[in-house]
Design a protein around this motif. Structure first.
Motif, PDB file in Angstrom:
ATOM      1  N   PHE A  57      50.141  51.903  42.653  1.00 50.88           N
ATOM      2  CA  PHE A  57      49.482  50.666  42.879  1.00 50.88           C
ATOM      3  C   PHE A  57      48.040  50.816  42.334  1.00 50.88           C
ATOM      4  O   PHE A  57      47.494  51.987  42.533  1.00 50.88           O
ATOM      5  N   GLU A  58      47.448  49.957  41.730  1.00 56.88           N
ATOM      6  CA  GLU A  58      45.965  49.670  41.589  1.00 56.88           C
ATOM      7  C   GLU A  58      45.495  49.109  42.864  1.00 56.88           C
ATOM      8  O   GLU A  58      45.876  47.796  43.271  1.00 56.88           O
ATOM      9  N   MET A  59      44.425  49.627  43.704  1.00 57.57           N
ATOM     10  CA  MET A  59      43.823  48.868  44.667  1.00 57.57           C
ATOM     11  C   MET A  59      42.738  47.932  44.005  1.00 57.57           C
ATOM     12  O   MET A  59      41.935  48.387  43.401  1.00 57.57           O
ATOM     13  N   LEU A  60      42.709  46.559  44.512  1.00 52.88           N
ATOM     14  CA  LEU A  60      41.846  45.862  44.276  1.00 52.88           C
ATOM     15  C   LEU A  60      41.048  45.151  45.410  1.00 52.88           C
ATOM     16  O   LEU A  60      41.879  44.524  46.286  1.00 52.88           O
ATOM     17  N   ALA A  61      39.823  45.367  45.519  1.00 49.47           N
ATOM     18  CA  ALA A  61      39.071  44.814  46.890  1.00 49.47           C
ATOM     19  C   ALA A  61      39.299  43.047  46.933  1.00 49.47           C
ATOM     20  O   ALA A  61      39.335  42.551  45.939  1.00 49.47           O
ATOM     21  N   ASN A  72      37.083  36.975  45.396  1.00 46.29           N
ATOM     22  CA  ASN A  72      37.523  38.091  44.555  1.00 46.29           C
ATOM     23  C   ASN A  72      36.164  38.932  44.037  1.00 46.29           C
ATOM     24  O   ASN A  72      35.226  38.604  44.335  1.00 46.29           O
ATOM     25  N   PRO A  73      36.760  40.240  43.792  1.00 45.63           N
ATOM     26  CA  PRO A  73      35.629  41.108  43.771  1.00 45.63           C
ATOM     27  C   PRO A  73      34.742  40.895  42.588  1.00 45.63           C
ATOM     28  O   PRO A  73      33.448  41.127  42.540  1.00 45.63           O
ATOM     29  N   ASP A  74      35.133  40.086  41.428  1.00 44.09           N
ATOM     30  CA  ASP A  74      33.841  39.681  40.398  1.00 44.09           C
ATOM     31  C   ASP A  74      32.771  39.166  40.985  1.00 44.09           C
ATOM     32  O   ASP A  74      31.658  39.214  40.515  1.00 44.09           O
ATOM     33  N   THR A  75      32.960  38.388  42.426  1.00 42.92           N
ATOM     34  CA  THR A  75      32.063  37.741  43.002  1.00 42.92           C
ATOM     35  C   THR A  75      31.154  38.639  43.642  1.00 42.92           C
ATOM     36  O   THR A  75      29.840  38.551  43.917  1.00 42.92           O
ATOM     37  N   VAL A 112      41.976  53.645  41.993  1.00 41.83           N
ATOM     38  CA  VAL A 112      40.952  52.857  43.032  1.00 41.83           C
ATOM     39  C   VAL A 112      39.648  52.852  41.754  1.00 41.83           C
ATOM     40  O   VAL A 112      39.549  53.814  40.816  1.00 41.83           O
ATOM     41  N   ASN A 113      38.966  51.762  41.566  1.00 45.17           N
ATOM     42  CA  ASN A 113      38.025  51.301  40.838  1.00 45.17           C
ATOM     43  C   ASN A 113      36.700  52.063  41.171  1.00 45.17           C
ATOM     44  O   ASN A 113      36.301  51.699  42.578  1.00 45.17           O
ATOM     45  N   VAL A 114      36.048  52.441  40.336  1.00 47.68           N
ATOM     46  CA  VAL A 114      34.714  53.095  40.667  1.00 47.68           C
ATOM     47  C   VAL A 114      33.574  52.318  39.457  1.00 47.68           C
ATOM     48  O   VAL A 114      33.749  52.359  38.581  1.00 47.68           O
ATOM     49  N   MET A 117      27.618  52.122  38.767  1.00 43.00           N
ATOM     50  CA  MET A 117      26.466  52.260  39.880  1.00 43.00           C
ATOM     51  C   MET A 117      26.784  53.571  40.637  1.00 43.00           C
ATOM     52  O   MET A 117      26.094  54.635  41.179  1.00 43.00           O
ATOM     53  N   GLN A 118      28.252  53.381  41.185  1.00 41.08           N
ATOM     54  CA  GLN A 118      28.553  54.510  41.982  1.00 41.08           C
ATOM     55  C   GLN A 118      28.700  55.958  41.289  1.00 41.08           C
ATOM     56  O   GLN A 118      28.626  57.063  42.056  1.00 41.08           O
ATOM     57  N   MET A 119      28.842  55.983  39.975  1.00 41.41           N
ATOM     58  CA  MET A 119      28.914  57.034  39.360  1.00 41.41           C
ATOM     59  C   MET A 119      27.545  57.775  39.153  1.00 41.41           C
ATOM     60  O   MET A 119      27.431  58.990  38.983  1.00 41.41           O
ATOM     61  N   LEU A 174      40.180  55.708  31.946  1.00 39.85           N
ATOM     62  CA  LEU A 174      39.233  54.822  31.394  1.00 39.85           C
ATOM     63  C   LEU A 174      39.620  53.545  31.188  1.00 39.85           C
ATOM     64  O   LEU A 174      40.601  53.084  30.763  1.00 39.85           O
ATOM     65  N   ASP A 175      39.052  52.722  32.098  1.00 35.52           N
ATOM     66  CA  ASP A 175      39.241  51.203  32.450  1.00 35.52           C
ATOM     67  C   ASP A 175      38.882  50.435  31.359  1.00 35.52           C
ATOM     68  O   ASP A 175      37.724  50.736  30.769  1.00 35.52           O
ATOM     69  N   ASP A 176      39.621  49.302  30.873  1.00 34.78           N
ATOM     70  CA  ASP A 176      38.867  48.144  30.192  1.00 34.78           C
ATOM     71  C   ASP A 176      38.649  48.661  28.845  1.00 34.78           C
ATOM     72  O   ASP A 176      37.731  48.335  28.128  1.00 34.78           O
ATOM     73  N   ALA A 231      48.705  49.318  30.099  1.00 33.59           N
ATOM     74  CA  ALA A 231      48.598  48.072  29.535  1.00 33.59           C
ATOM     75  C   ALA A 231      48.249  47.176  30.890  1.00 33.59           C
ATOM     76  O   ALA A 231      49.262  47.053  31.581  1.00 33.59           O
ATOM     77  N   GLU A 232      47.045  46.468  30.783  1.00 34.30           N
ATOM     78  CA  GLU A 232      46.876  45.376  31.800  1.00 34.30           C
ATOM     79  C   GLU A 232      47.299  44.093  31.438  1.00 34.30           C
ATOM     80  O   GLU A 232      47.341  43.896  30.172  1.00 34.30           O
ATOM     81  N   GLY A 233      47.517  43.286  32.199  1.00 33.69           N
ATOM     82  CA  GLY A 233      47.960  41.713  31.929  1.00 33.69           C
ATOM     83  C   GLY A 233      49.087  41.518  31.399  1.00 33.69           C
ATOM     84  O   GLY A 233      49.297  40.820  30.336  1.00 33.69           O
TER      85      GLY A 233
HETATM   86  P1  C2E Z   1      40.057  45.416  36.581  1.00 31.63           P
HETATM   87  O1  C2E Z   1      40.101  46.828  37.300  1.00 31.63           O
HETATM   88  O2  C2E Z   1      39.943  45.216  35.187  1.00 31.63           O
HETATM   89  O3  C2E Z   1      41.400  44.840  37.634  1.00 31.63           O
HETATM   90  C1  C2E Z   1      42.233  43.951  37.118  1.00 31.63           C
HETATM   91  C2  C2E Z   1      41.863  42.605  37.138  1.00 31.63           C
HETATM   92  O4  C2E Z   1      42.793  41.445  36.557  1.00 31.63           O
HETATM   93  C3  C2E Z   1      42.139  42.197  38.736  1.00 31.63           C
HETATM   94  O5  C2E Z   1      41.271  41.107  39.080  1.00 31.63           O
HETATM   95  C4  C2E Z   1      43.741  41.656  38.881  1.00 31.63           C
HETATM   96  O6  C2E Z   1      43.798  40.673  39.835  1.00 31.63           O
HETATM   97  C5  C2E Z   1      43.539  40.952  37.405  1.00 31.63           C
HETATM   98  N1  C2E Z   1      44.843  40.887  36.805  1.00 31.63           N
HETATM   99  C6  C2E Z   1      45.933  41.883  36.976  1.00 31.63           C
HETATM  100  N2  C2E Z   1      47.012  41.272  36.281  1.00 31.63           N
HETATM  101  C7  C2E Z   1      46.733  40.005  35.732  1.00 31.63           C
HETATM  102  C8  C2E Z   1      47.318  39.450  35.030  1.00 31.63           C
HETATM  103  O7  C2E Z   1      48.565  39.664  34.569  1.00 31.63           O
HETATM  104  N3  C2E Z   1      46.592  38.279  34.215  1.00 31.63           N
HETATM  105  C9  C2E Z   1      45.471  38.204  34.743  1.00 31.63           C
HETATM  106  N4  C2E Z   1      45.044  36.864  34.090  1.00 31.63           N
HETATM  107  N5  C2E Z   1      44.867  38.761  35.511  1.00 31.63           N
HETATM  108  C10 C2E Z   1      45.512  40.066  35.807  1.00 31.63           C
HETATM  109  P2  C2E Z   1      40.339  41.295  40.443  1.00 31.63           P
HETATM  110  O8  C2E Z   1      41.050  41.715  41.649  1.00 31.63           O
HETATM  111  O9  C2E Z   1      39.667  39.813  40.605  1.00 31.63           O
HETATM  112  O10 C2E Z   1      39.336  42.458  40.196  1.00 31.63           O
HETATM  113  C11 C2E Z   1      38.373  42.099  39.153  1.00 31.63           C
HETATM  114  C12 C2E Z   1      37.596  43.440  38.647  1.00 31.63           C
HETATM  115  O11 C2E Z   1      36.898  43.755  39.958  1.00 31.63           O
HETATM  116  C13 C2E Z   1      38.345  44.556  38.490  1.00 31.63           C
HETATM  117  O12 C2E Z   1      38.827  44.598  37.249  1.00 31.63           O
HETATM  118  C14 C2E Z   1      37.595  45.904  39.109  1.00 31.63           C
HETATM  119  O13 C2E Z   1      36.731  46.224  37.645  1.00 31.63           O
HETATM  120  C15 C2E Z   1      36.628  45.221  39.973  1.00 31.63           C
HETATM  121  N6  C2E Z   1      37.115  45.881  41.266  1.00 31.63           N
HETATM  122  C16 C2E Z   1      38.258  45.419  42.009  1.00 31.63           C
HETATM  123  N7  C2E Z   1      38.118  46.179  43.129  1.00 31.63           N
HETATM  124  C17 C2E Z   1      37.113  46.971  43.101  1.00 31.63           C
HETATM  125  C18 C2E Z   1      36.654  48.065  44.027  1.00 31.63           C
HETATM  126  O14 C2E Z   1      37.126  48.419  45.248  1.00 31.63           O
HETATM  127  N8  C2E Z   1      35.591  48.591  43.777  1.00 31.63           N
HETATM  128  C19 C2E Z   1      34.855  48.465  42.563  1.00 31.63           C
HETATM  129  N9  C2E Z   1      33.668  49.164  42.012  1.00 31.63           N
HETATM  130  N10 C2E Z   1      35.124  47.531  41.496  1.00 31.63           N
HETATM  131  C20 C2E Z   1      36.283  46.696  41.855  1.00 31.63           C
END
Ligand code: C2E
Ligand code: CA
Ligand code: CA
Ligand code: CA
Length: 275
Positions: A57-61, A72-75, A112-114, A117-119, A174-176, A231-233
Motif C-alpha cells: 500500500f501507498e500511504m496517502l495523507a 486532500n494533501p495537495d491542499t 510513504v511520500n517524502v 523540503m523534508q529531504m 522515484l515518484d512522478d 504505474a500510477e493511475g
Molecule cells: P502522489 O504520490 O502522486 O499520489 C497519487 C495521487 O493520485 C493520490 O492523490 C491518489 O489518491 C491519486 N490517485 C491514485 N490513483 C488514481 C487514479 O487511478 N486516478 C486518479 N485520477 N488519481 C489517482 P492524493 O492522495 O490527493 O495525493 C496527492 C499528492 O500528495 C501525492 O501525490 C503526494 O505527492 C502528496 N502526499 C500524499 N501524502 C503525503 C504525505 O504523507 N507526505 C507528503 N510529503 N506528501 C504526501
C-alpha cells in the motif's frame, strides 16, 4: 471588512480578504489538527499487474478537519511546509502508518511520500529510523517515495540521505517519474530501487495517439536502468491491458478502489486472509 462601523468599505471586503482569512484558518487548523490527531493515513493498494496480487500500500495523507471536512494533501502539504509544520505532520502520519502496517501480512510493503523540503532536513533519516525502531516495523518492508524535484536540490545531500536510508534496508522509489527534470545522469547518480510512472502518462493510454509510445519509451528507459516500475493511475481495464502488454510492472489506481482508511484497509486484508 466589518459589517458594522466601517460600512463605507463593505463593498471592498471581497475576494482577496476572504481568501486571506481562509488561508489563515487553514494554517490555524493545521497547527491545531496535528496534535489533535486530525491527520490520518489512507492507503492505496499496489498490485502486481502480472499476477493481480496485492503487494502493498501507498500511504496517502488525509485531513479529517472538523471545519473543512476531508481535505486532500495537495491542499495542506504545501501550507504545512510553508508554516514549518511538515516535519511534525509527517512524523504523526508515519507513526500511525507503521503502527497499522505492522499488523498486515509480512509480504506487504508500505510506501510513504517524502517532500523535497523534508529531504533538506539533515535529521530526517535519523528520525525515520527512530520511528521504525519504536514501531517494530521492519525497514525492509518500507519504501520511501521521493519526487524528481528532489533531484535539483543539493544532489550530494540527497545522495547522502538516500544512502543512509538504504543502508538500513529501506527502499527508495522515484515518484512522478517522467514529469520533469531528471536527466539520465541524475538517475544513475542515485541508487533508486524503483520508478513510479506518473499518472499523466499512464492515463494517456486511454486515448488514441502517442500515449502508447510514450509509456513504452518510459518503460524501456526503466528497463535499461534495470529498475522495476510501478504505474500510477490504473483507472480502467483498458489501461490495465495495455500496461500488461509492456511486461512485468506493478500498478495502482482507482480500478482497484479509492484509498481507504486504516479500518477499511484492515477489513480488506481480513477478507484476503492477509492479516
Ligand atoms: P502522489 O504520490 O502522486 O499520489 C497519487 C495521487 O493520485 C493520490 O492523490 C491518489 O489518491 C491519486 N490517485 C491514485 N490513483 C488514481 C487514479 O487511478 N486516478 C486518479 N485520477 N488519481 C489517482 P492524493 O492522495 O490527493 O495525493 C496527492 C499528492 O500528495 C501525492 O501525490 C503526494 O505527492 C502528496 N502526499 C500524499 N501524502 C503525503 C504525505 O504523507 N507526505 C507528503 N510529503 N506528501 C504526501
Ligand atoms: Ca507517491
Ligand atoms: Ca506519483
Ligand atoms: Ca503526483
Amino acid at each position: 471588512a466589518k459589517k458594522h462601523g466601517r460600512n463605507r468599505y463593505f463593498w471592498f471586503e471581497p475576494a482577496m480578504e476572504r481568501e486571506l482569512r481562509h488561508r489563515n484558518d487553514l494554517e490555524t487548523g493545521i497547527r491545531r489538527g496535528i496534535p489533535a490527531g486530525e491527520f490520518v493515513p489512507f492507503y492505496e493498494q499496489q498490485i502486481d499487474l502480472e499476477t493481480g496480487e496485492l503487494v502493498g500500500f501507498e500511504m496517502l495523507a488525509r485531513w479529517q478537519s472538523p471545519v473543512f471536512g476531508l481535505v486532500n494533501p495537495d491542499t495542506f502539504i504545501p501550507i504545512a511546509e510553508e508554516i514549518d509544520q511538515i516535519g511534525a505532520l509527517s512524523e504523526s502520519l508515519i507513526r500511525q502508518a507503521l503502527d497499522d502496517a505492522k499488523e498486515w501480512h509480512q509480504k506487504l510493503t508500505l510506501s510513504v511520500n517524502v517532500s523535497p523540503m523534508q529531504m533538506r532536513d539533515p535529521w530526517f533519516a535519523q528520525k525515520l529510523l527512530r520511528l521504525l525502531i519504536e514501531s517494530g516495523f521492519p525497514p525492509s518492508r518500507l519504501e520511501v517515495e521521493i519526487t524528481e524535484s528532489c533531484l535539483h536540490e543539493n544532489l550530494g545531500a540527497v545522495r547522502a540521505m538516500v544512502t543512509s536510508l538504504k543502508n538500513q534496508g529501506i527502499r527508495i522509489s522515484l515518484d512522478d517519474f517522467g514529469t520533469g527534470y531528471s536527466s539520465l545522469s541524475q538517475l544513475r547518480a542515485l541508487p533508486f530501487d524503483r520508478l513510479k510512472i506518473d499518472r499523466s502518462f499512464v492515463s494517456e493510454l486511454a486515448n488514441e495517439g502517442m500515449g502508447h509510445e510514450l509509456v513504452e519509451a518510459i518503460v524501456s528507459l526503466g528497463r535499461d536502468l534495470s529498475l522495476p516500475m510501478t504505474a500510477e493511475g490504473v483507472e480502467s481495464h483498458e489501461i490495465l491491458a495495455k500496461l500488461r502488454s509492456f511486461g512485468q510492472l506493478k500498478g495502482q489506481g482507482y480500478l482497484y478502489g479509492f484509498p481507504e482508511d486504516a479500518i477499511a484497509t484492515r477489513a480488506r486484508l481480513a477478507r484476503l486472509d492477509l492479516l
